[in-house]
Design an enzyme around this catalytic site. Structure first.
Site, PDB file in Angstrom:
ATOM      1  N   ARG A 241       2.607 -11.306  26.775  1.00  0.00           N
ATOM      2  CA  ARG A 241       2.611 -12.607  26.092  1.00  0.00           C
ATOM      3  C   ARG A 241       3.923 -12.718  25.316  1.00  0.00           C
ATOM      4  NH1 ARG A 241      -3.238 -13.961  23.454  1.00  0.00           N
ATOM      5  NH2 ARG A 241      -2.345 -16.059  23.411  1.00  0.00           N
ATOM      6  N   PRO A 242       5.018 -12.992  26.052  1.00  0.00           N
ATOM      7  CA  PRO A 242       6.331 -13.010  25.411  1.00  0.00           C
ATOM      8  C   PRO A 242       6.464 -14.148  24.406  1.00  0.00           C
ATOM      9  CG  PRO A 242       6.491 -13.831  27.670  1.00  0.00           C
ATOM     10  CD  PRO A 242       5.076 -13.351  27.480  1.00  0.00           C
ATOM     11  N   ILE A 243       7.444 -14.032  23.484  1.00  0.00           N
ATOM     12  CA  ILE A 243       7.719 -15.141  22.561  1.00  0.00           C
ATOM     13  C   ILE A 243       9.191 -15.566  22.665  1.00  0.00           C
ATOM     14  CG2 ILE A 243       5.830 -14.647  20.931  1.00  0.00           C
ATOM     15  CD1 ILE A 243       8.035 -13.469  19.068  1.00  0.00           C
ATOM     16  N   ASP A 244       9.760 -15.348  23.856  1.00  0.00           N
ATOM     17  CA  ASP A 244      11.176 -15.685  24.042  1.00  0.00           C
ATOM     18  C   ASP A 244      11.464 -17.169  23.802  1.00  0.00           C
ATOM     19  OD1 ASP A 244       9.554 -15.710  26.523  1.00  0.00           O
ATOM     20  OD2 ASP A 244      11.333 -16.653  27.363  1.00  0.00           O
ATOM     21  N   GLN A 245      10.524 -18.052  24.115  1.00  0.00           N
ATOM     22  CA  GLN A 245      10.784 -19.488  23.934  1.00  0.00           C
ATOM     23  C   GLN A 245      10.785 -19.862  22.446  1.00  0.00           C
ATOM     24  OE1 GLN A 245      11.726 -21.494  26.597  1.00  0.00           O
ATOM     25  NE2 GLN A 245      11.704 -19.420  27.462  1.00  0.00           N
TER      26      GLN A 245
ATOM     27  N   LYS B  17     -10.155 -23.847  16.081  1.00  0.00           N
ATOM     28  CA  LYS B  17      -9.500 -22.605  15.664  1.00  0.00           C
ATOM     29  C   LYS B  17      -7.989 -22.703  15.852  1.00  0.00           C
ATOM     30  CE  LYS B  17      -8.736 -18.011  17.640  1.00  0.00           C
ATOM     31  NZ  LYS B  17      -7.585 -18.334  18.502  1.00  0.00           N
ATOM     32  N   ASN B  18      -7.549 -23.144  17.027  1.00  0.00           N
ATOM     33  CA  ASN B  18      -6.115 -23.105  17.306  1.00  0.00           C
ATOM     34  C   ASN B  18      -5.328 -24.147  16.516  1.00  0.00           C
ATOM     35  OD1 ASN B  18      -6.377 -20.878  18.884  1.00  0.00           O
ATOM     36  ND2 ASN B  18      -6.261 -21.958  20.842  1.00  0.00           N
TER      37      ASN B  18
ATOM     38  N   ARG C  15      -2.718 -13.632  16.989  1.00  0.00           N
ATOM     39  CA  ARG C  15      -1.647 -14.295  17.726  1.00  0.00           C
ATOM     40  C   ARG C  15      -0.873 -15.259  16.823  1.00  0.00           C
ATOM     41  NH1 ARG C  15       1.297 -12.896  21.532  1.00  0.00           N
ATOM     42  NH2 ARG C  15       2.337 -14.615  22.541  1.00  0.00           N
TER      43      ARG C  15
ATOM     44  N   ASP D 262      -8.526 -21.260  28.161  1.00  0.00           N
ATOM     45  CA  ASP D 262      -9.502 -20.716  27.210  1.00  0.00           C
ATOM     46  C   ASP D 262     -10.946 -21.042  27.593  1.00  0.00           C
ATOM     47  OD1 ASP D 262      -7.507 -19.536  25.812  1.00  0.00           O
ATOM     48  OD2 ASP D 262      -7.615 -20.838  24.049  1.00  0.00           O
TER      49      ASP D 262
ATOM     50  N   CYS E  91      -5.457 -11.694  21.825  1.00  0.00           N
ATOM     51  CA  CYS E  91      -6.134 -11.196  23.030  1.00  0.00           C
ATOM     52  C   CYS E  91      -5.104 -10.717  24.053  1.00  0.00           C
ATOM     53  CB  CYS E  91      -6.989 -12.305  23.630  1.00  0.00           C
ATOM     54  SG  CYS E  91      -8.321 -12.808  22.540  1.00  0.00           S
TER      55      CYS E  91
ATOM     56  N   ARG F 140     -14.145 -13.982  16.117  1.00  0.00           N
ATOM     57  CA  ARG F 140     -12.811 -14.523  15.817  1.00  0.00           C
ATOM     58  C   ARG F 140     -12.727 -16.019  16.113  1.00  0.00           C
ATOM     59  NH1 ARG F 140      -8.272 -12.379  18.822  1.00  0.00           N
ATOM     60  NH2 ARG F 140      -7.460 -14.244  17.837  1.00  0.00           N
TER      61      ARG F 140
HETATM   62  C1  UD1 Z   1      -2.133 -20.561  22.770  1.00  0.00           C
HETATM   63  C2  UD1 Z   1      -3.533 -20.368  22.242  1.00  0.00           C
HETATM   64  C3  UD1 Z   1      -4.391 -19.645  23.272  1.00  0.00           C
HETATM   65  C4  UD1 Z   1      -4.340 -20.363  24.597  1.00  0.00           C
HETATM   66  C5  UD1 Z   1      -2.901 -20.643  25.042  1.00  0.00           C
HETATM   67  C6  UD1 Z   1      -2.809 -21.532  26.281  1.00  0.00           C
HETATM   68  C7  UD1 Z   1      -3.232 -20.189  19.853  1.00  0.00           C
HETATM   69  C8  UD1 Z   1      -3.225 -19.324  18.662  1.00  0.00           C
HETATM   70  N1  UD1 Z   1      -3.470 -19.590  21.020  1.00  0.00           N
HETATM   71  O1  UD1 Z   1      -1.599 -19.256  22.973  1.00  0.00           O
HETATM   72  O2  UD1 Z   1      -5.724 -19.603  22.787  1.00  0.00           O
HETATM   73  O3  UD1 Z   1      -4.950 -19.555  25.604  1.00  0.00           O
HETATM   74  O4  UD1 Z   1      -2.187 -21.304  23.977  1.00  0.00           O
HETATM   75  O5  UD1 Z   1      -3.462 -22.739  26.065  1.00  0.00           O
HETATM   76  O6  UD1 Z   1      -3.083 -21.410  19.789  1.00  0.00           O
HETATM   77  N2  UD1 Z   1       5.191 -17.931  27.350  1.00  0.00           N
HETATM   78  C9  UD1 Z   1       6.442 -17.406  27.584  1.00  0.00           C
HETATM   79  N3  UD1 Z   1       7.322 -17.346  26.547  1.00  0.00           N
HETATM   80  C10 UD1 Z   1       7.016 -17.776  25.291  1.00  0.00           C
HETATM   81  C11 UD1 Z   1       5.734 -18.306  25.050  1.00  0.00           C
HETATM   82  C12 UD1 Z   1       4.845 -18.370  26.097  1.00  0.00           C
HETATM   83  O7  UD1 Z   1       6.757 -17.019  28.714  1.00  0.00           O
HETATM   84  O8  UD1 Z   1       7.864 -17.687  24.401  1.00  0.00           O
HETATM   85  C13 UD1 Z   1       4.209 -18.017  28.470  1.00  0.00           C
HETATM   86  C14 UD1 Z   1       2.937 -17.187  28.200  1.00  0.00           C
HETATM   87  O9  UD1 Z   1       3.117 -15.853  28.602  1.00  0.00           O
HETATM   88  C15 UD1 Z   1       1.920 -17.922  29.030  1.00  0.00           C
HETATM   89  C16 UD1 Z   1       2.365 -19.387  28.918  1.00  0.00           C
HETATM   90  O10 UD1 Z   1       3.729 -19.364  28.505  1.00  0.00           O
HETATM   91  O11 UD1 Z   1       2.017 -17.527  30.389  1.00  0.00           O
HETATM   92  C17 UD1 Z   1       1.577 -20.206  27.929  1.00  0.00           C
HETATM   93  O12 UD1 Z   1       1.524 -19.523  26.684  1.00  0.00           O
HETATM   94  P1  UD1 Z   1       1.375 -20.286  25.295  1.00  0.00           P
HETATM   95  O13 UD1 Z   1       1.003 -21.715  25.560  1.00  0.00           O
HETATM   96  O14 UD1 Z   1       2.577 -20.022  24.477  1.00  0.00           O
HETATM   97  O15 UD1 Z   1       0.147 -19.536  24.659  1.00  0.00           O
HETATM   98  P2  UD1 Z   1      -0.034 -19.052  23.178  1.00  0.00           P
HETATM   99  O16 UD1 Z   1       0.674 -19.994  22.241  1.00  0.00           O
HETATM  100  O17 UD1 Z   1       0.225 -17.592  23.097  1.00  0.00           O
END
Ligand code: UD1
Length: 419
Positions: free
Chosen positions: A122-126, A22-23, A93, A305, A117, A398
């Site tokens: 779940r920030p996207i700052d990075q 899926k991912n 997501r 996961d 979920c 899903r």
């Molecule tokens: C992806 C997977 C999800 C899985 C996760 C961790 C998809 C669609 N989803 O989610 O199933 O559980 O990887 O393996 O592939 N973080 C920040 N800033 C950012 C991005 C992330 O602080 O900009 C933090 C998150 O809050 C979390 C950690 O980094 O604590 C890891 O998150 P991330 O690997 O980005 O997870 P997702 O891509 O959301």
């Protein structure tokens, strides 16, 4: 809304075929936007998120066609839109990958905020930091993210947290950029390697995916081709755990055993038989299971996961286990549900202490997210003496194709009802 009804206590035996990841699928489909030609993507899981992305690609102007239930042809040469604002997009997501892909193709993107979920913040700052480093301006207006750049220029980007999403998204934005982009402290999950392999097959120049430094040399254009999605590590792990909790004997097929190492080694520690072939793992559990300690980490560590599913397995072991969640803030919403079948948990901060029990009792359970939903189905397989009903199957659907068919083929007794 449908429910899954499970008459537990059956020993699972036989073969289960694992679908594409899926991912990986939810990243490769947005990545097709970058290709000025036709991508044929094989081994896609037949799940809701893939169908939503197919619709999203069409709304952007791509011409798509399922040639069978697992293969999608995407002609993205006709894509003209840079906005993806549909409500369904904001529910998943992976919608954030459309930002990287549209920015890479058009130098502008407008996408509804990602959902998915709920595990706390779940920030996207990075992701944003990466786009800005490449030269984009990023604005958030309510529920909409806008990114635009006169041109994207490669640079060095150090991720402050190891993020799957940010690693892939920056890769998408960088493949057509001018010059070389270096992502440091990159995530290493199998689906990151898969997205890089797909992009390279289409003509990109991405090196180092699967290590913590990825180098992307921008190219002028990506052309079409055929690609097969990697097997789903999490679906595979869920069936491996299903075999173990039912004291079964199951061949989990069409997988890459190396991707399962963190789970396989924990299962061996617990006294479960793990036999590895080229593309399968056989799981046999005929002894009492031993308690152990698990901590979730980015790949190659134990995947977050598989956390809720592992919690069910630990609940069936003799003795006291611990389970530490170190990726997400809050992944413990399933605990009250598992207590309803008789599991014994205490949770403090990000650590659960789990005392194994011999039996689970059937109960009405409510899925709250995708993987926790799968864990409740596993609990139902163990609960004897009646029916366990799992409500809110939309979360499970899903991520798991034909879950009841696959379990029933292994000897389980699971049926779906609309009421
Ligand atoms: C992806 C997977 C999800 C899985 C996760 C961790 C998809 C669609 N989803 O989610 O199933 O559980 O990887 O393996 O592939 N973080 C920040 N800033 C950012 C991005 C992330 O602080 O900009 C933090 C998150 O809050 C979390 C950690 O980094 O604590 C890891 O998150 P991330 O690997 O980005 O997870 P997702 O891509 O959301």
């Amino acid at each position: 809304m449908s429910k899954l009804c499970i008459r537990g206590g059956k020993r699972l035996k036989g073969d289960v075929i694992i679908n594409g990841a899926k991912n990986a699928a939810v990243a490769i489909l947005p990545a097709t936007v970058l290709v000025d030609g036709i991508s044929v993507i094989e081994n896609l899981p037949n799940i809701q998120d893939v169908r939503i992305l197919n619709e999203a690609m069409r709304s952007l102007g791509a011409v798509t066609q399922f040639t069978d239930e697992h293969t999608l042809e995407v002609d993205a040469s006709t894509v003209y839109q840079h906005s993806a604002l549909a409500e369904c997009i904001s529910k998943m997501r992976a919608s954030y990958y459309l930002i990287g892909a549209l920015l890479g193709r058009f130098g502008k993107a407008e996408v509804a905020m990602p959902g998915g979920c709920d595990f706390g913040g779940r920030p996207i700052d990075q992701h944003i930091k990466g786009f800005e480093a490449l030269g984009a301006t990023v604005e958030v207006h309510g529920n909409i993210i806008k990114a635009y750049a006169p041109k994207l220029v490669g640079t060095r980007i150090f991720l402050d947290v190891v993020s799957v999403g940010a690693t892939i998204n920056i890769m998408l934005a960088a493949v057509l950029a001018e010059g070389t982009t270096i992502i440091e402290n990159a995530a290493k999950e199998p689906h990151i390697v898969d997205v890089a392999n797909y992009l390279n097959m289409m003509g990109a120049n991405v090196k180092g995916a699967g290590t913590d430094v990825i180098r992307i040399k921008g190219v002028e254009k990506l052309t079409g081709g055929k690609y097969t999605t990697v097997p789903d590590q999490i679906e595979a792990g869920t069936y491996m755990i299903a075999a173990a909790i039912t004291k079964g004997d199951v061949y989990v097929r069409n997988i890459i055993p190396e991707h399962m190492e963190s789970l396989s080694s924990k299962m061996r520690e617990m006294g479960i038989g793990i036999e590895e072939g080229d593309d399968y793992i056989r799981v046999t559990a005929d002894k009492e299971l031993k308690a152990t300690n698990v901590k979730t980490l980015p790949y190659p560590g134990f995947p977050t996961d598989l956390h809720p599913q592992m919690a069910v397995l630990l609940s069936t072991a003799t003795g006291v286990s611990t389970l530490i969640e170190s990726v997400f803030e809050n992944r413990f919403q399933y605990v009250e549900q598992l207590k309803a079948v008789g599991a014994k948990f205490t949770v403090e901060g990000n650590k659960a202490t789990i005392e194994g029990v011999e039996h689970f009792t059937p109960a009405h359970l409510h899925a709250m997210d995708l993987r926790a939903g799968a864990a409740l189905v596993l609990a139902g397989l163990k609960a004897e003496g009646g029916e366990t009903i799992v409500h809110n199957t939309k979360y499970i659907d899903r991520g798991y194709e034909a879950i009841e068919e696959k379990l029933n083929a292994l000897g389980a007794d699971v049926y779906r009802t609309a009421h």
